[in-house]
Write a protein that holds these residues in place. Sequence first.
Motif, PDB file in Angstrom:
ATOM      1  N   ILE A   9       2.794  -3.907  -6.657  1.00 40.41           N
ATOM      2  CA  ILE A   9       4.273  -3.252  -6.426  1.00 40.41           C
ATOM      3  C   ILE A   9       3.673  -1.371  -6.177  1.00 40.41           C
ATOM      4  CG2 ILE A   9       5.810  -2.044  -8.134  1.00 40.41           C
ATOM      5  CD1 ILE A   9       6.338  -4.720 -10.106  1.00 40.41           C
ATOM      6  N   LEU A  10       4.600  -1.879  -4.698  1.00 40.70           N
ATOM      7  CA  LEU A  10       4.467  -0.310  -3.879  1.00 40.70           C
ATOM      8  C   LEU A  10       5.656   0.761  -3.751  1.00 40.70           C
ATOM      9  CD1 LEU A  10       1.877  -0.057  -1.685  1.00 40.70           C
ATOM     10  CD2 LEU A  10       3.564   1.747  -1.782  1.00 40.70           C
ATOM     11  N   GLY A  11       5.936   0.992  -4.708  1.00 43.72           N
ATOM     12  CA  GLY A  11       7.169   2.271  -5.047  1.00 43.72           C
ATOM     13  C   GLY A  11       6.768   3.688  -4.215  1.00 43.72           C
ATOM     14  N   GLY A  12       7.786   4.520  -3.753  1.00 46.83           N
ATOM     15  CA  GLY A  12       8.237   4.693  -3.174  1.00 46.83           C
ATOM     16  C   GLY A  12       9.538   5.619  -2.738  1.00 46.83           C
ATOM     17  N   THR A  13       8.797   7.128  -2.185  1.00 45.08           N
ATOM     18  CA  THR A  13      10.629   7.324  -1.619  1.00 45.08           C
ATOM     19  C   THR A  13      11.006   7.100  -0.316  1.00 45.08           C
ATOM     20  OG1 THR A  13       9.639   9.789  -2.246  1.00 45.08           O
ATOM     21  CG2 THR A  13      11.479   9.366  -1.261  1.00 45.08           C
ATOM     22  N   GLN A  47      10.657  12.551  -9.774  1.00 40.09           N
ATOM     23  CA  GLN A  47       9.569  13.901  -9.184  1.00 40.09           C
ATOM     24  C   GLN A  47      10.165  14.413  -7.995  1.00 40.09           C
ATOM     25  OE1 GLN A  47       9.485  10.243  -9.195  1.00 40.09           O
ATOM     26  NE2 GLN A  47       7.496   9.354 -10.135  1.00 40.09           N
ATOM     27  N   LYS A  48      11.496  14.260  -7.672  1.00 38.85           N
ATOM     28  CA  LYS A  48      11.385  15.095  -6.054  1.00 38.85           C
ATOM     29  C   LYS A  48      12.921  15.313  -6.490  1.00 38.85           C
ATOM     30  CE  LYS A  48       8.081  12.363  -3.844  1.00 38.85           C
ATOM     31  NZ  LYS A  48       7.931  11.403  -2.594  1.00 38.85           N
ATOM     32  N   ALA A  49      13.911  15.590  -7.759  1.00 40.16           N
ATOM     33  CA  ALA A  49      14.879  16.351  -7.998  1.00 40.16           C
ATOM     34  C   ALA A  49      14.830  17.630  -6.835  1.00 40.16           C
ATOM     35  CB  ALA A  49      14.778  16.373  -9.201  1.00 40.16           C
ATOM     36  N   ILE A 104       0.611  -0.749  -7.215  1.00 36.33           N
ATOM     37  CA  ILE A 104       0.009  -0.011  -6.338  1.00 36.33           C
ATOM     38  C   ILE A 104       0.083   1.505  -6.385  1.00 36.33           C
ATOM     39  CG2 ILE A 104      -0.880   0.354  -3.996  1.00 36.33           C
ATOM     40  CD1 ILE A 104       0.207  -3.068  -4.300  1.00 36.33           C
ATOM     41  N   LEU A 105      -0.822   2.991  -6.396  1.00 31.85           N
ATOM     42  CA  LEU A 105      -0.589   3.761  -6.747  1.00 31.85           C
ATOM     43  C   LEU A 105      -1.034   4.242  -5.606  1.00 31.85           C
ATOM     44  CD1 LEU A 105       0.222   4.149 -10.355  1.00 31.85           C
ATOM     45  CD2 LEU A 105       1.945   4.396  -8.721  1.00 31.85           C
ATOM     46  N   GLY A 106      -0.868   5.956  -4.881  1.00 30.72           N
ATOM     47  CA  GLY A 106      -2.111   6.658  -4.038  1.00 30.72           C
ATOM     48  C   GLY A 106      -2.731   7.858  -5.533  1.00 30.72           C
ATOM     49  N   ALA A 107      -3.608   8.382  -4.768  1.00 30.41           N
ATOM     50  CA  ALA A 107      -4.317   9.413  -6.500  1.00 30.41           C
ATOM     51  C   ALA A 107      -3.228  10.074  -6.430  1.00 30.41           C
ATOM     52  CB  ALA A 107      -5.636   9.734  -5.482  1.00 30.41           C
ATOM     53  N   ASP A 108      -2.569  10.661  -5.630  1.00 24.81           N
ATOM     54  CA  ASP A 108      -1.536  12.162  -5.841  1.00 24.81           C
ATOM     55  C   ASP A 108      -0.422  11.184  -7.138  1.00 24.81           C
ATOM     56  OD1 ASP A 108      -1.151  10.564  -3.818  1.00 24.81           O
ATOM     57  OD2 ASP A 108       1.010  11.989  -4.251  1.00 24.81           O
ATOM     58  N   ALA A 109      -0.016  10.142  -7.199  1.00 23.26           N
ATOM     59  CA  ALA A 109       0.476   9.767  -8.156  1.00 23.26           C
ATOM     60  C   ALA A 109      -0.044   9.121  -9.590  1.00 23.26           C
ATOM     61  CB  ALA A 109       1.652   8.333  -7.731  1.00 23.26           C
ATOM     62  N   ALA A 110      -1.070   8.531  -9.192  1.00 25.78           N
ATOM     63  CA  ALA A 110      -1.793   7.776 -10.909  1.00 25.78           C
ATOM     64  C   ALA A 110      -2.231   8.962 -11.554  1.00 25.78           C
ATOM     65  CB  ALA A 110      -2.634   7.415  -9.806  1.00 25.78           C
ATOM     66  N   LEU A 163       5.060  14.053   7.962  1.00 24.52           N
ATOM     67  CA  LEU A 163       4.994  13.239   9.391  1.00 24.52           C
ATOM     68  C   LEU A 163       6.496  13.974   9.656  1.00 24.52           C
ATOM     69  CD1 LEU A 163       4.495   9.533   8.584  1.00 24.52           C
ATOM     70  CD2 LEU A 163       3.526  11.451   9.551  1.00 24.52           C
ATOM     71  N   ARG A 164       7.547  14.341   8.523  1.00 26.47           N
ATOM     72  CA  ARG A 164       8.213  14.275   8.914  1.00 26.47           C
ATOM     73  C   ARG A 164       8.413  16.326   9.295  1.00 26.47           C
ATOM     74  NH1 ARG A 164       9.337  12.979   3.996  1.00 26.47           N
ATOM     75  NH2 ARG A 164       8.798  15.196   2.770  1.00 26.47           N
ATOM     76  N   ALA A 165       7.751  17.203   8.829  1.00 28.93           N
ATOM     77  CA  ALA A 165       7.386  18.447   9.887  1.00 28.93           C
ATOM     78  C   ALA A 165       6.864  17.816  11.082  1.00 28.93           C
ATOM     79  CB  ALA A 165       6.009  19.183   9.257  1.00 28.93           C
TER      80      ALA A 165
HETATM   81  P1  ATP Z   1       5.789  12.814   1.005  1.00 25.58           P
HETATM   82  O1  ATP Z   1       5.240  13.827   1.637  1.00 25.58           O
HETATM   83  O2  ATP Z   1       7.788  12.330   1.532  1.00 25.58           O
HETATM   84  O3  ATP Z   1       5.774  12.850  -0.808  1.00 25.58           O
HETATM   85  P2  ATP Z   1       4.562  10.035   0.882  1.00 25.58           P
HETATM   86  O4  ATP Z   1       3.491   9.919   1.976  1.00 25.58           O
HETATM   87  O5  ATP Z   1       3.034  10.713  -0.698  1.00 25.58           O
HETATM   88  O6  ATP Z   1       5.365  11.218   0.717  1.00 25.58           O
HETATM   89  P3  ATP Z   1       5.319   8.553  -0.834  1.00 25.58           P
HETATM   90  O7  ATP Z   1       6.324   7.849  -0.431  1.00 25.58           O
HETATM   91  O8  ATP Z   1       5.717   9.469  -1.656  1.00 25.58           O
HETATM   92  O9  ATP Z   1       4.669   9.012   0.500  1.00 25.58           O
HETATM   93  O10 ATP Z   1       4.649   7.600  -1.813  1.00 25.58           O
HETATM   94  C1  ATP Z   1       4.696   6.417  -2.457  1.00 25.58           C
HETATM   95  C2  ATP Z   1       3.365   5.306  -2.767  1.00 25.58           C
HETATM   96  O11 ATP Z   1       2.239   5.764  -1.458  1.00 25.58           O
HETATM   97  C3  ATP Z   1       2.834   6.738  -3.598  1.00 25.58           C
HETATM   98  O12 ATP Z   1       2.196   5.838  -5.018  1.00 25.58           O
HETATM   99  C4  ATP Z   1       1.604   7.541  -2.958  1.00 25.58           C
HETATM  100  O13 ATP Z   1       0.387   8.134  -3.982  1.00 25.58           O
HETATM  101  C5  ATP Z   1       1.636   6.937  -1.829  1.00 25.58           C
HETATM  102  N1  ATP Z   1       0.607   7.250  -1.050  1.00 25.58           N
HETATM  103  C6  ATP Z   1       1.002   7.929   0.536  1.00 25.58           C
HETATM  104  N2  ATP Z   1       0.863   8.584   1.357  1.00 25.58           N
HETATM  105  C7  ATP Z   1      -0.950   8.107   1.043  1.00 25.58           C
HETATM  106  C8  ATP Z   1      -2.562   8.302   1.636  1.00 25.58           C
HETATM  107  N3  ATP Z   1      -2.241   8.802   2.319  1.00 25.58           N
HETATM  108  N4  ATP Z   1      -3.037   7.712   0.780  1.00 25.58           N
HETATM  109  C9  ATP Z   1      -2.945   7.136  -0.119  1.00 25.58           C
HETATM  110  N5  ATP Z   1      -2.087   6.982  -1.464  1.00 25.58           N
HETATM  111  C10 ATP Z   1      -0.742   7.722  -0.039  1.00 25.58           C
END
Ligand code: ATP
Length: 194
Positions: A9-13, A47-49, A104-110, A163-165
Motif C-alpha cells: 500500500i503506497l499512499g500519498g498526496t 499532514q498537509k493542512a 510502503i513509505l519514504g524515509a521522511d514519512a516513516a 516538480l510543482r516548482a
Molecule cells: P510533496 O513534496 O508534495 O510532499 P512527495 O514527493 O513527498 O510530494 P507524497 O505524495 O507526499 O510525495 O509522498 C508519498 C510517499 O512517497 C511518501 O511516503 C513519501 O515519503 C514517498 N516519496 C516521495 N518521493 C520520494 C523520494 N524521492 N524518495 C523516497 N520516497 C519518496
Amino acid sequence: MLSAVRRGILGGTFDPPHLAHLVAGETARRELDLDVVTYLPAGRPWQKAGREVSDPRHRWEMTRLAVAGVPYFVADDREVIRDGWTYTADTLATFSADEDLVLILGADAAAGLPTWHQPQAVLARAHLAVMDRPGVERDEVEAAAGAVHWLDTPLLGISGTLLRARRRVGGSLRFLVPDAVLAYIESAGLYARD
Ligand code: ATP
Ligand code: MG
C-alpha cells in the motif's frame, strides 16, 4: 488452501505522482514478493493542512494514469471519496483481514510515524517497507518505527514540491513523471506559471 494476498500500500498526496513513487512500488513488489501494489491518493492529508493541495479529482486522475498498464499496480479511490481527514490506521482497517499488508513509505514519512494517529494500530496491521530519501538517516527512521525492510533503490532527489516548482518556472517534467501524467498536467493546466 490459497495463500493470502500480499498487498503493498503506497499512499500519498500524489500532487503529482512521480518516478520515485513508481520505483518504490516496483522495488517493494520484487523484494517482498507482493501480488499487488495499491496506490492510494489521500483525500485530505492532515499532514498537509497548511498548504494548498490540488483538487482530489486531479490527483486521482493522475494516479490512475501513473499506474495504468502495470498489471500489478492498482489505483484505489477509497480515500479520495471519503469525507474528513485521512488517517492511515483507518485506511488499513478497510482492507480484508486475511490480506498481508505492507505499507510502503519514504524515509521522511516513516520518520514521522510517532506523530500519526494510532501508530501502534498501523504497526500491528502492516509491515513497513521504506525507501531512503535524501536528508533522512536510517537511524531516525528506526528510532521512530523500529525495524523495517529497507528497499534497495537509488536515492532519488525528487519530490512533488520540486516538480510543482519546476513547472511553475517553465521547466520540463518529462521522464520525471509518466508521459500520461505529463499530458494530464498540461491539459488540466496544473502548476501553471504564477
Ligand atoms: P510533496 O513534496 O508534495 O510532499 P512527495 O514527493 O513527498 O510530494 P507524497 O505524495 O507526499 O510525495 O509522498 C508519498 C510517499 O512517497 C511518501 O511516503 C513519501 O515519503 C514517498 N516519496 C516521495 N518521493 C520520494 C523520494 N524521492 N524518495 C523516497 N520516497 C519518496
Ligand atoms: Mg511528501
